[in-house]
Scaffold this motif. Sequence first.
Motif, PDB file in Angstrom:
ATOM      1  N   GLY A  89       0.607  -1.338   0.297  1.00 53.05           N
ATOM      2  CA  GLY A  89      -0.132   0.067  -0.053  1.00 53.05           C
ATOM      3  C   GLY A  89       0.383   1.391   0.353  1.00 53.05           C
ATOM      4  O   GLY A  89       0.587   2.307  -0.783  1.00 53.05           O
ATOM      5  N   VAL A  90       1.719   1.304   0.631  1.00 51.88           N
ATOM      6  CA  VAL A  90       2.510   2.593   1.099  1.00 51.88           C
ATOM      7  C   VAL A  90       3.369   2.823  -0.524  1.00 51.88           C
ATOM      8  O   VAL A  90       3.107   3.693  -1.130  1.00 51.88           O
ATOM      9  CB  VAL A  90       3.817   2.243   1.926  1.00 51.88           C
ATOM     10  CG1 VAL A  90       4.554   3.586   2.121  1.00 51.88           C
ATOM     11  CG2 VAL A  90       3.047   2.486   3.231  1.00 51.88           C
ATOM     12  N   PRO A  91       4.016   2.161  -1.369  1.00 52.18           N
ATOM     13  CA  PRO A  91       4.746   2.080  -2.650  1.00 52.18           C
ATOM     14  C   PRO A  91       3.209   2.551  -3.514  1.00 52.18           C
ATOM     15  O   PRO A  91       3.771   3.646  -4.565  1.00 52.18           O
ATOM     16  CB  PRO A  91       5.134   1.240  -3.137  1.00 52.18           C
ATOM     17  CG  PRO A  91       5.198  -0.003  -1.593  1.00 52.18           C
ATOM     18  CD  PRO A  91       4.259   0.826  -0.876  1.00 52.18           C
ATOM     19  N   LEU A  92       2.346   1.888  -3.281  1.00 58.32           N
ATOM     20  CA  LEU A  92       1.056   3.229  -3.943  1.00 58.32           C
ATOM     21  C   LEU A  92       1.183   3.975  -4.102  1.00 58.32           C
ATOM     22  O   LEU A  92       0.703   4.899  -4.870  1.00 58.32           O
ATOM     23  CB  LEU A  92      -0.282   1.548  -3.490  1.00 58.32           C
ATOM     24  CG  LEU A  92      -1.205   1.780  -4.168  1.00 58.32           C
ATOM     25  CD1 LEU A  92      -0.892   0.758  -6.183  1.00 58.32           C
ATOM     26  CD2 LEU A  92      -2.394   1.332  -4.373  1.00 58.32           C
ATOM     27  N   VAL A  93       0.801   4.634  -3.002  1.00 59.22           N
ATOM     28  CA  VAL A  93       0.290   6.103  -2.636  1.00 59.22           C
ATOM     29  C   VAL A  93       2.150   7.070  -3.369  1.00 59.22           C
ATOM     30  O   VAL A  93       1.380   7.800  -4.312  1.00 59.22           O
ATOM     31  CB  VAL A  93       0.333   6.529  -0.592  1.00 59.22           C
ATOM     32  CG1 VAL A  93       0.134   7.689  -1.171  1.00 59.22           C
ATOM     33  CG2 VAL A  93      -1.191   5.514  -0.544  1.00 59.22           C
ATOM     34  N   ALA A 124      -7.364   6.579 -11.759  1.00 59.58           N
ATOM     35  CA  ALA A 124      -8.261   4.744 -10.588  1.00 59.58           C
ATOM     36  C   ALA A 124      -8.655   3.665 -10.856  1.00 59.58           C
ATOM     37  O   ALA A 124      -7.883   2.753 -10.494  1.00 59.58           O
ATOM     38  CB  ALA A 124      -9.650   5.791  -9.930  1.00 59.58           C
ATOM     39  N   ALA A 125      -8.302   3.967 -12.942  1.00 58.27           N
ATOM     40  CA  ALA A 125      -8.677   2.504 -13.238  1.00 58.27           C
ATOM     41  C   ALA A 125      -7.614   1.326 -13.208  1.00 58.27           C
ATOM     42  O   ALA A 125      -6.852   0.651 -13.226  1.00 58.27           O
ATOM     43  CB  ALA A 125      -9.020   2.487 -14.618  1.00 58.27           C
ATOM     44  N   GLY A 126      -6.429   2.424 -13.512  1.00 60.21           N
ATOM     45  CA  GLY A 126      -4.940   2.815 -13.747  1.00 60.21           C
ATOM     46  C   GLY A 126      -4.426   1.668 -12.321  1.00 60.21           C
ATOM     47  O   GLY A 126      -3.507   0.484 -11.390  1.00 60.21           O
ATOM     48  N   LEU A 127      -4.699   2.907 -11.429  1.00 55.31           N
ATOM     49  CA  LEU A 127      -4.526   2.517 -10.297  1.00 55.31           C
ATOM     50  C   LEU A 127      -4.856   0.982  -9.385  1.00 55.31           C
ATOM     51  O   LEU A 127      -4.793   0.314  -8.379  1.00 55.31           O
ATOM     52  CB  LEU A 127      -4.956   3.559  -8.698  1.00 55.31           C
ATOM     53  CG  LEU A 127      -4.429   3.808  -7.726  1.00 55.31           C
ATOM     54  CD1 LEU A 127      -2.808   4.265  -7.808  1.00 55.31           C
ATOM     55  CD2 LEU A 127      -4.871   4.813  -7.049  1.00 55.31           C
TER      56      LEU A 127
END
Lengths: 213, 229, 354
Positions: free
Chosen positions: A22-26, A137-140
Motif C-alpha cells: 500500500g505505501v508504495p502505491l501512494v 483510478a482504473a490504472g491505480l
Amino acid sequence: MIDSVGWGTLGELALRHLYLAGVPLVVGLLISLPLGWLARHVRWLGPPLVAGTGLMYTIPSLALFILLPLVLGTRILDDANVLVAMTIYTVALLTRTVADGFASVPSHVSQAATAMGYGELRRVVAVDLPLAVPVVAAGLRVAAVSNVSIVSIAALVGVSQLGSLFTDGFNRNAMGPIVVGVGACVALALLLDAAIALLARAVTPWLRRGVPA
Amino acid sequence: MIVSVWEWLVDPASWSGPGGILAQSLAHLRYSFIALLVAALVAVPVGLWVGHTGRGRWLAVNIAGAFRAIPSLGVLFVAVLLLLPRLRGELAFELPALIVLVLLAVPPILSGTYAGVQATDPAARDAARGMGMTGAQVLRQVEVPGAMPLIMSGLRAAMLQIIGTATIAAVVGMGGLGRFLIDGQASRDYAQMAGGALVVAALALAVDQALALVQRALVSPGLSTASAR
Amino acid sequence: MIRFESVTKRYADGTVAVDGLDLEVPGGGITVLVGPSGCGKTTSLRMINRMVEPSSGRILIHDRDVADRPPAQLRRSIGYVIQHAGLFPHRTVLANVMTVPRLLGWDRGRARAAAMESLEKVGLTADQARRYPTQLSGGQQQRVGVARALASGPEVVLMDEPFSAVDPIVRAELQDEVRRLQRELGITVVLVTHDIDEALSLGDMVAVMRQGGHLAQFAHPAELLAEPADDFVATFVGRDRGYRALGFVDVAVTPSPVLTARLGESVPAGTGWVLAVDEVGAPIGWADATGWGGPLTDSRLHRLGTLAPAGASARTLLDAVLSSPSRRGVVVEDGRVVGTVGADEVLRALGTLR
C-alpha cells in the motif's frame, strides 16, 4: 484450514502485506502524477518517459528484491528494499496511465478554464486532475492488485508477509498454509481494489447518474 | 559490482553449455511462448464473444480482475504439491509453471480483446449490418480487424509479464533464466544474479519488439494513419 | 412502391417509437422523412431494411412483405447510407465500396469494376480509391458512403441523416450530388433528416412526423408550405414559410434588355447602372455611371448580386433583385446575360397568379 496458520499470525502477515503493497502505491502515485503530466505536456519528453518507466516493469521482481540491497546499501531483510521495488513497479505502471488520464480531459474544458484566467498549476489541480480521476483510478486499481501479488514473491528473500505462508508451506510439504495464503492474498487484493473504486466514486460525484444534486 | 556483472556477461563460459545463457534463454522462451499461446487460445475467443454480443461483460471484467489478484508464487507451490505425486518427469514441473503463466496472461489478453471489439466504430458496425453482413461476417470482417491493435497490445503486455514471472519457476527446480537468480542467490554470486536479471529484461524487450513487428504486419495501415492526411 | 401498412414499433419499456404509420413511398424519387428528435423517423427508415423489426403492421416493397426475406439478403439489395458514413477504417476506399458486391458473391474483378464505376459517379478519383478513409476529408468520406451504397446498383437507397455531420458548403454539394444521382439512376431514395430546409429542397415528397411516431402530413414541399395540415406542421416548416413557398412558384416575367459594357469600353456620364460583361457575355459586375463617365475599369465595379437562371422560381428572381446593387436582378442562360428584372415586375406577376 485457517488453524494451520492461526488467526493471529494471519492478521499480522496481512497487515505487513498491506503496508508493503500500500505505501508504495501512494508514493508511486505521487511520483507518477508530475511524470505523467510532463509526458503529456512536454512533447519531446512524452515517448521516452512513458517507454522508459515502462521498461522498469521488465526487471524480474525477484532480481530487484535481491539486488536493491547492493544498490541501496540496506540489509537483505530490510523492508526498504521491498518498498522501493514496489514503488518502482507502481511508477512503471502509472506514468502511462496518468498521461492517458490527462489526455482524456476534453480540451475544450481545459481551454475554457485557461480562458477564465486559471494559472497553469491551478488549472491542473482544480480542473484537469479531477477530470482525469476515472482513468487514473482504473490504472491505480490494476497497480494495487498487481502490487499485492508481487509483494508475495519477497518471501523468497525472507521478508515476511502473506507470501511467507507459501514458502513455509512448501518447505514443510503442507498445502494448508499455502492455500490460506493464496486466499488471503486474493482477498487483500480485491479489498484494496474495491477501496480504490469506492474512493474514486466518492470524489467524482458528477459521474453518478440518476442522483439529484 | 558493475565490473563483475560485465565480466560475467562477456565470459564465453556463461553463455555456452547446457546451463549457459543461450540454453536457458531458449528454455525460457519456449515455455513463455507456450503459455502465451494457451492463454490466447482461451482469452481471445472469450474476449471476442463478450465484445461482439455485449453479454458477460461484467463477468469478464471481474474474472480478469480476480485472475490478476492471484499470487503467482502461491499458485505455483499449490500446483507443484498437487501435481508432483501424480505426474512424471519434466511435466511434473513444467505443468505447474505453465498454469501460473497462463493465469497471469489471461487478464490482459481478455480485456484487450473485448475492449478492442467494443472500441470498433459503432457507425461502421451499423453500416456493416445495414449492408447485409451476418453476425459472423461483422465479427470477422469489421470487429476483429478493428480490435487488432488492442488485441496485440494485450498480447504484448501479457508477454512482458510472462517473461518476468517465468523466473520464479526456477524456485521449484525448473530451467530458464530464473536459474541464474536462484543459483546466484544460493551461492551469493551477485554478478550472476544481476547479469541474469539484465538478460531477462533484454529478452523481454527483444520479444516485445518482435511482437511489435507482428503487430505492424497484422494491423491495417488505415487504423494507424488516423492523423496523416 | 414502399408501403407502410399500420406499422407500429413499441419497445419493451413501453415507449412507442412509431404509431400506426401508413405511408406509400412512390418509386423513383426522393422521399424525405422529417421531424424533431424522437418522432420515429429513423426507426421508420430502419424498419424498411429490417434493422428494426416492427411490433405490428407490415412493410412491402413492390407488394412483397420485407419480413418474408432473410434480413441479410434483404439488406444486400438495399443501399444504406448513415450519418458518419460508417466506413471500415481498416479497408481502403475501394475495398469499402466493394463490400456489398462481394457479399452478393460477385467475383473480385466484377466487384472492383462496379466499385470503380460507383466511385466515379460520386466524383472520386482512382488515386483516392487506393487511400484509407482517415486520409479523406469528412465530405469525401460521405461521398464514399454514397458510392458504397450504390455499388451493386440497388433500386432502393436508404439515407439516415447523411449530411448532418458535414459543414454547410459541403452539405450543399452533397445534396446536389444526391439529387443528380437520383435523377440519373432513377432510384428510389428514402432520406431521414431533422433539417426542414434540407427536406424541402431535396424531397419530391416530404413526410413530416411528430413526437410519438405519428405522421403529421405527407405532401409535396410546395403544398407543405402553402397548406400545412395543422399547427405543428405550420410551426415546424418555419416562420417565413410564405416567402419560402415562392421557391416553388413559377412566374412569367420577361427580362428587359440591359446596357452592358466590356472592361476598357468608354461609358458616357449619366448613363446610370451599366452591367460589365466579359468576352462571352457572362456578367462580372455592376458600374454606376450616373455622376461619372469614362473607360470602364476593374476598380469601378460593384459586386454582382445572386444570378437567376432563366425560368427560375419567384424566390430566386426576387433574391437576385434584392441582392443586386442596381436593384435589377440579372437573369442568365448558360452563364450569359439575358436581361434583368425588377421587384415590381416579379410582384406584379405574383399578383396575377390565381
